[in-house]
Motif scaffolding. Structure first.
Motif, PDB file in Angstrom:
ATOM      1  N   ILE A  50       0.812  -1.215   0.000  1.00 46.08           N
ATOM      2  CA  ILE A  50       0.000   0.000   0.000  1.00 46.08           C
ATOM      3  C   ILE A  50       0.846   1.267   0.000  1.00 46.08           C
ATOM      4  CG2 ILE A  50      -1.646   1.346   1.367  1.00 46.08           C
ATOM      5  CD1 ILE A  50      -3.018  -1.257   2.098  1.00 46.08           C
ATOM      6  N   ASN A  51       1.827   1.358   0.870  1.00 42.31           N
ATOM      7  CA  ASN A  51       2.633   2.581   0.944  1.00 42.31           C
ATOM      8  C   ASN A  51       3.368   2.894  -0.359  1.00 42.31           C
ATOM      9  OD1 ASN A  51       1.806   3.159   3.524  1.00 42.31           O
ATOM     10  ND2 ASN A  51       3.561   2.201   4.518  1.00 42.31           N
ATOM     11  N   PRO A  52       3.990   1.907  -1.039  1.00 43.41           N
ATOM     12  CA  PRO A  52       4.600   2.228  -2.335  1.00 43.41           C
ATOM     13  C   PRO A  52       3.605   2.774  -3.353  1.00 43.41           C
ATOM     14  CG  PRO A  52       5.442   0.141  -1.535  1.00 43.41           C
ATOM     15  CD  PRO A  52       4.336   0.535  -0.604  1.00 43.41           C
ATOM     16  N   PHE A  53       2.364   2.324  -3.300  1.00 38.67           N
ATOM     17  CA  PHE A  53       1.382   2.831  -4.269  1.00 38.67           C
ATOM     18  C   PHE A  53       0.936   4.250  -3.943  1.00 38.67           C
ATOM     19  CE2 PHE A  53       1.130  -1.314  -6.135  1.00 38.67           C
ATOM     20  CZ  PHE A  53       0.692  -1.065  -7.426  1.00 38.67           C
ATOM     21  N   TRP A  54       1.069   4.677  -2.712  1.00 38.86           N
ATOM     22  CA  TRP A  54       0.845   6.093  -2.402  1.00 38.86           C
ATOM     23  C   TRP A  54       1.922   6.950  -3.072  1.00 38.86           C
ATOM     24  CZ3 TRP A  54      -3.306   8.456  -0.964  1.00 38.86           C
ATOM     25  CH2 TRP A  54      -4.259   7.814  -0.185  1.00 38.86           C
TER      26      TRP A  54
END
Length: 494
Positions: free
Chosen positions: A239-243
């Motif tokens: 999730i964080n990389p896609f932010w």
């Protein structure tokens, strides 16, 4: 007779990436003398004073794409494995060639490859219609809109992917996000806009190297994104990389709006939805363009043949690229996210090594020979990938491919030199259309070929890619021979 493709490139050529005020004034002045409509809105709100133009747009957009592509495949793998109850990454026999193949692993590989195929086909089939429309429209409306809108579409795709991950929705919703990005032109529209911008602001002498610099931005951003993505996913999940993917696309659109100078005069009444844009692309290839008046049928033939070479090479690049992660995730390699990140970084590092190699080779070789050397590096690397069953051998293949990107800048430059300056927009619209078709065909062929050949040779798609690269090798060699004969005949007559 065509002008020579190669020339000594001054060290300062690469610093001329941004069009100066004088260049823009001259361009507008010529248009006004010709009686063509112009627009005064050629300056962004905050013109960038640095010696760059669209390079940051290319860098940021490619960073987001390179960050999300392997992570999306790994997420599909994990979700499908979870649904089927497969936990192959923790099997002690992973990588042991004496163990019988796990039928559940094969099912996971097949389903992941097929979902990659569906998502790619959905996005690129839409882009195949939209990209040439946007590319030709940019001749009238300007390049900046084509740099902004696709980035916003890619940001919307990242939002959809985040919703799927947060709510654990079915993976079919990935296809929805891909279609939304395709409707905005996707990354191919950004490529078309950036390369058309470089053609607008460069001369024939420096164009090949300028195009290579722009492609090197692809490699540098891809390398950084691959390293960051692999480490980040291992530490914090998906999730964080896609932010960061979302933020990067928004930053790219904002940079294009605030800092990129317009390189063509704008026509305020230009319509986006018009058949004229597709007709302009078709007219270029059906007649050979305005410069064909002095070149005859051979000129039009060269335009088609160089386009065919570009199509085959880019199809191989993108078709095989989608298989690297699948090939590395499964037995016998069984790589984790960290090694996958390093592998993707090694592949993208070839963009920089190809730029350096092109710069050196241009000092003593014509562009056609530079392209042949790049194709040879690509073929050798693919052959090694086809038999790689250890980590060392896989990285050897990456090392031998260090010049595999040296051919595509040559093809783009040669195509650009075959048409008049007034036809650059239509040309790069057609190149963008071909590139969309490359994604479509590459995804379809290689994602279908991989599961179909697992039972007799896992690396067969890479061997197949190496074989079909012999087609552009033969075409480039033949055209170079014919050009040398024509030049020799003209010099004899003189």
């Amino acid at each position: 007779m065509d002008e020579p493709d190669t020339a000594a490139i001054l060290p300062g050529d690469v610093l001329d990436a941004a069009p100066t005020d004088d260049q823009l004034s001259d361009t507008l002045g010529h248009k006004e003398e010709a009686g063509e409509p112009t627009s005064s809105s050629v300056r962004p709100p905050f013109p960038c004073c640095l010696p760059v133009s669209v390079e940051p747009v290319m860098f940021l957009s490619m960073f987001s794409l390179a960050l999300q592509a392997p992570l999306s495949t790994q997420y599909l793998w994990d979700r499908i494995s979870e649904d089927l109850g497969y936990n192959g990454s923790k099997r002690s026999e992973c990588g042991n060639s004496s163990m019988p193949p796990d039928p559940l692993q094969k099912e996971v590989e097949t389903l992941t490859a097929h979902w990659n195929l569906y998502i790619s086909l959905g996005g690129f089939s839409v882009g195949l219609l939209v990209v040439p429309l946007l590319g030709s429209w940019s001749d009238l409306a300007g390049r900046r809109p084509v740099l902004i809108f696709p980035n916003l579409g890619m940001a919307l795709q990242a939002v959809v992917y985040l919703v799927v991950m947060y709510l654990k929705l079915p993976v079919v919703y990935f296809l929805v996000g891909r279609l939304l990005s395709g409707l905005s032109g996707d990354f191919n529209a950004i490529l078309a806009g950036c390369f058309a911008y470089v053609a607008d602001t460069s001369d024939r002498r420096s164009r090949t190297f300028r195009v290579a610099v722009l492609e090197a931005c692809l490699g540098l951003s891809g390398m950084l994104a691959s390293i960051i993505g692999g480490q980040w996913r291992r530490a914090q999940g998906y999730i964080n990389p896609f932010w960061l993917v979302l933020a990067t696309n928004l930053a790219s659109a904002l940079y294009a709006y605030l800092f990129v100078r317009e390189s063509v005069p704008q026509v305020p009444t230009a319509r986006l939805f018009s058949t004229h844009h597709h007709k302009a692309v078709w007219h270029l290839y059906s007649t050979g363009g305005s410069s064909n008046e002095s070149g005859g049928g051979f000129h039009r033939c060269k335009l088609w043949l160089y386009t065919l070479c570009f199509f085959v090479v880019v199809t191989v690049h993108f078709g095989s690229r989608e298989l690297y992660v699948l090939y590395e995730l499964s037995s016998p390699l069984c790589w984790g996210s960290e090694l996958i990140g390093f592998g993707s970084a090694a592949l993208n590092l070839a963009y920089l090594s190809s730029l350096l190699g092109l710069k050196i080779m241009q000092c003593c070789l014509e562009d056609s020979w530079v392209a042949l050397v790049g194709l040879a590096s690509n073929i050798i690397g693919l052959i090694v990938f086809s038999v790689a069953d250890t980590t060392e051998l896989m990285f050897t293949g990456y090392g031998l491919s260090f010049l595999f990107m040296a051919s595509t800048p040559v093809f783009r430059s040669k195509l650009s030199k075959l048409v008049d300056p007034s036809e650059q927009g239509a040309l790069f619209a057609s190149v963008a259309c071909v590139e969309s078709l490359c994604f479509l065909v590459g995804s379809g062929v290689f994602n279908s070929l991989y599961p179909a050949t697992l039972h007799f040779m896992k690396g067969f798609p890479f061997l197949f890619a190496a074989i079909i690269l012999l087609i552009p090798v033969g075409i480039i060699g033949t055209l170079q021979y014919l050009d040398q004969r024509r030049n020799h005949g003209d010099s004899t007559v003189s």
